[in-house]
Design a protein around this motif. Structure first.
Motif, short mmCIF file in Angstrom:
data_model
loop_
_atom_site.label_atom_id
_atom_site.label_comp_id
_atom_site.label_asym_id
_atom_site.label_seq_id
_atom_site.Cartn_x
_atom_site.Cartn_y
_atom_site.Cartn_z
N GLY A 157 29.89 47.72 13.41
CA GLY A 157 28.63 46.99 13.31
C GLY A 157 27.43 47.92 13.38
N LEU A 158 27.50 48.93 14.23
CA LEU A 158 26.41 49.89 14.33
C LEU A 158 26.26 50.68 13.04
CD1 LEU A 158 24.28 50.97 16.33
CD2 LEU A 158 25.93 52.71 17.01
N ALA A 159 27.38 51.05 12.43
CA ALA A 159 27.33 51.78 11.16
C ALA A 159 26.74 50.91 10.05
CB ALA A 159 28.73 52.25 10.78
N ALA A 160 27.10 49.62 10.05
CA ALA A 160 26.55 48.71 9.04
C ALA A 160 25.04 48.56 9.22
CB ALA A 160 27.24 47.35 9.14
N LEU A 161 24.59 48.47 10.47
CA LEU A 161 23.16 48.35 10.75
C LEU A 161 22.42 49.62 10.34
CD1 LEU A 161 21.18 46.33 12.02
CD2 LEU A 161 21.50 47.50 14.19
N LEU A 162 23.06 50.78 10.56
CA LEU A 162 22.46 52.04 10.14
C LEU A 162 22.37 52.11 8.62
CD1 LEU A 162 21.35 54.81 10.94
CD2 LEU A 162 23.70 55.67 10.96
N GLY A 163 23.39 51.61 7.92
CA GLY A 163 23.34 51.57 6.46
C GLY A 163 22.21 50.69 5.96
N LEU A 200 6.74 54.08 10.26
CA LEU A 200 7.30 52.75 10.54
C LEU A 200 8.60 52.86 11.32
CD1 LEU A 200 6.65 51.15 7.05
CD2 LEU A 200 5.72 50.28 9.20
N LEU A 201 9.44 53.76 10.89
CA LEU A 201 10.74 53.94 11.53
C LEU A 201 10.58 54.40 12.98
CD1 LEU A 201 13.84 53.99 11.17
CD2 LEU A 201 13.61 56.35 10.36
N LEU A 202 9.75 55.41 13.20
CA LEU A 202 9.56 55.95 14.55
C LEU A 202 8.90 54.93 15.47
CD1 LEU A 202 8.33 59.53 13.58
CD2 LEU A 202 10.56 58.93 14.53
N ALA A 203 7.90 54.22 14.96
CA ALA A 203 7.22 53.21 15.78
C ALA A 203 8.17 52.08 16.15
CB ALA A 203 6.00 52.67 15.04
N GLY A 204 8.94 51.61 15.18
CA GLY A 204 9.86 50.51 15.46
C GLY A 204 10.93 50.88 16.46
N MET A 205 11.50 52.06 16.32
CA MET A 205 12.55 52.49 17.23
C MET A 205 12.02 52.69 18.64
SD MET A 205 14.49 55.22 14.70
CE MET A 205 15.75 55.68 15.87
N ASP A 221 23.91 43.96 29.32
CA ASP A 221 22.82 44.70 29.94
C ASP A 221 23.12 46.18 30.18
OD1 ASP A 221 21.23 42.44 30.03
OD2 ASP A 221 22.01 41.83 31.98
N ASN A 222 24.18 46.72 29.58
CA ASN A 222 24.46 48.15 29.72
C ASN A 222 23.50 48.91 28.82
OD1 ASN A 222 25.59 50.82 29.22
ND2 ASN A 222 27.37 50.08 30.36
N MET A 223 22.55 49.62 29.45
CA MET A 223 21.46 50.23 28.70
C MET A 223 21.93 51.36 27.79
SD MET A 223 17.79 51.37 30.22
CE MET A 223 16.54 52.07 29.16
N ARG A 224 22.87 52.17 28.26
CA ARG A 224 23.36 53.27 27.43
C ARG A 224 24.02 52.74 26.16
NH1 ARG A 224 24.11 58.50 27.87
NH2 ARG A 224 23.44 58.49 30.05
N ARG A 225 24.75 51.65 26.27
CA ARG A 225 25.39 51.06 25.10
C ARG A 225 24.38 50.39 24.19
NH1 ARG A 225 29.69 46.82 26.82
NH2 ARG A 225 30.60 48.71 27.73
N ALA A 226 23.31 49.85 24.79
CA ALA A 226 22.38 49.04 24.01
C ALA A 226 21.32 49.87 23.29
CB ALA A 226 21.69 48.04 24.94
N ILE A 227 20.94 51.03 23.83
CA ILE A 227 19.81 51.76 23.25
C ILE A 227 20.00 52.11 21.76
CG2 ILE A 227 18.69 54.04 23.30
CD1 ILE A 227 18.37 53.81 26.25
N PRO A 228 21.16 52.63 21.32
CA PRO A 228 21.29 52.89 19.88
C PRO A 228 21.10 51.64 19.02
CG PRO A 228 23.04 53.99 21.10
CD PRO A 228 22.34 53.09 22.07
N TRP A 229 21.65 50.52 19.48
CA TRP A 229 21.47 49.26 18.75
C TRP A 229 20.01 48.84 18.73
CZ3 TRP A 229 25.08 46.02 16.32
CH2 TRP A 229 26.41 46.43 16.40
#
Length: 328
Positions: A11-17, A63-68, A269-277
């Motif tokens: 899912g993360l790879a699809a979102l990155l695509g 846009l990318l940097l601000a959104g992230m 609520d695991n922040m390390r797992r959630a931050i990339p998403w």
């Protein structure tokens, strides 16, 4: 046995695509002849490449940097305040940063951009600390009181800022700071946003500590962590990110609220797992809203802050309604 998070790496790879597709669409939108000239060669190709590198690519990167960074800032604030309805635009942080820019413009108008950013960061941090101080003095019977206090505080700060701006004939400049608009972003005017990316990476490295801090002062102290120091560092990251975005392109409301809540429904609520998403989804959301704003009344465009404000407020009301039904 280890339980895999919902969505997983696929899912993360699809979102990155999807993010890469939107980046390509943002760069090429309205630049069909420009792209053709760049591939054709000759003097026109040099001019086309210059326009792409000076205008189109910096806008997409901004846009990318601000959104992230703003999405991750919202996640940090929600973890530290322990409330899902808080983010920089609902806690008085953005309004305080805008007040800081106005003050430095009045006192020292020749201050370089980095100086304005540092001043805005200091004001944003002060406004956020004031918000937390108010929370300690008000009985919080429901979680919905917290964003209400933040919105009221932000409204008061914004009213004071508007009064000063009107008095000193700076209302037009104030409007530019409070409306997120990336149409004027060029090379040399967005580079401060890389600071936001660096702070996002710093938050990821300290994600486990902020996850523990989000469980309360006593829990963090039992594990040997300095809760007050973590709170101050986290709020400083949030304030700096908010200031960088406001100085560069203006405020983007509700972004740090919608994206972390959407990810928390999927991953918890695991922040390390959630931050990339959160970071990738924040970039997707901002790029998609910007493309919509550029297409709706083409060849004109609607500022990004307006589009995000309309979409974000609707999603915010939906989140409030859904969470209230769960609590009922």
């Amino acid at each position: 046995m280890q339980v895999k998070p919902a969505g997983g790496w696929a899912g993360l790879a699809a979102l990155l695509g999807l993010l890469l597709v939107l980046c390509a669409a943002s760069v090429s939108l309205g630049a069909g002849q420009l792209s053709f000239d760049a591939l054709r060669g000759g003097p026109e190709a040099e001019r086309a490449w210059r326009l792409l590198l000076v205008s189109r690519v910096p806008r997409t990167l901004a846009l990318l940097l601000a959104g992230m960074s703003l999405a991750v800032a919202g996640l940090i604030m929600q973890m530290l305040v322990r409330n899902r309805y808080v983010e920089p635009s609902t806690a008085g942080t953005v309004e305080s940063a805008t007040l800081g820019i106005l003050v430095v413009t009045l006192v020292a108008p020749d201050t370089p951009v980095i100086g304005k950013m540092l001043t805005a960061t200091a004001f944003a941090l002060a406004g956020t600390l004031l918000f937390l101080a108010l929370l300690r003095r008000v009985p919080l019977r429901t979680p919905f009181i917290v964003p209400l206090i933040g919105l009221i505080l932000g409204g008061v700060i914004h009213a004071a800022t508007t009064f000063v701006a009107v008095r000193y004939d700076l209302l037009q400049s104030l409007h530019a700071w409070t409306t997120g608009d990336f149409s004027g972003v060029l090379r040399g005017r967005y580079e401060l946003l890389w600071i936001g990316l660096g702070l996002t990476l710093a938050a990821y490295l300290a994600a486990d500590r902020y996850t523990v801090a989000g469980m309360g002062r006593e829990f963090a102290a039992n594990l040997g962590l300095n809760h007050a120091r973590l709170m101050l560092a986290g709020l400083l990251i949030v304030s700096a990110i908010s200031a960088v975005v406001v100085v560069t392109a203006g405020s983007i409301p509700f972004l740090g609220l919608i994206v972390p809540n959407a990810v928390s429904l999927l991953l918890g609520d695991n922040m390390r797992r959630a931050i990339p998403w959160v970071a990738i989804l924040g970039g997707v959301f901002v790029l998609a809203c910007d493309i919509v704003g550029r297409l709706l009344i083409h060849p004109y465009e609607i500022p990004l802050g307006t589009v995000v404000g309309v979409v974000g407020s609707a999603l915010f009301l939906w989140l409030l309604h859904g969470r209230r039904n769960r609590h009922a």
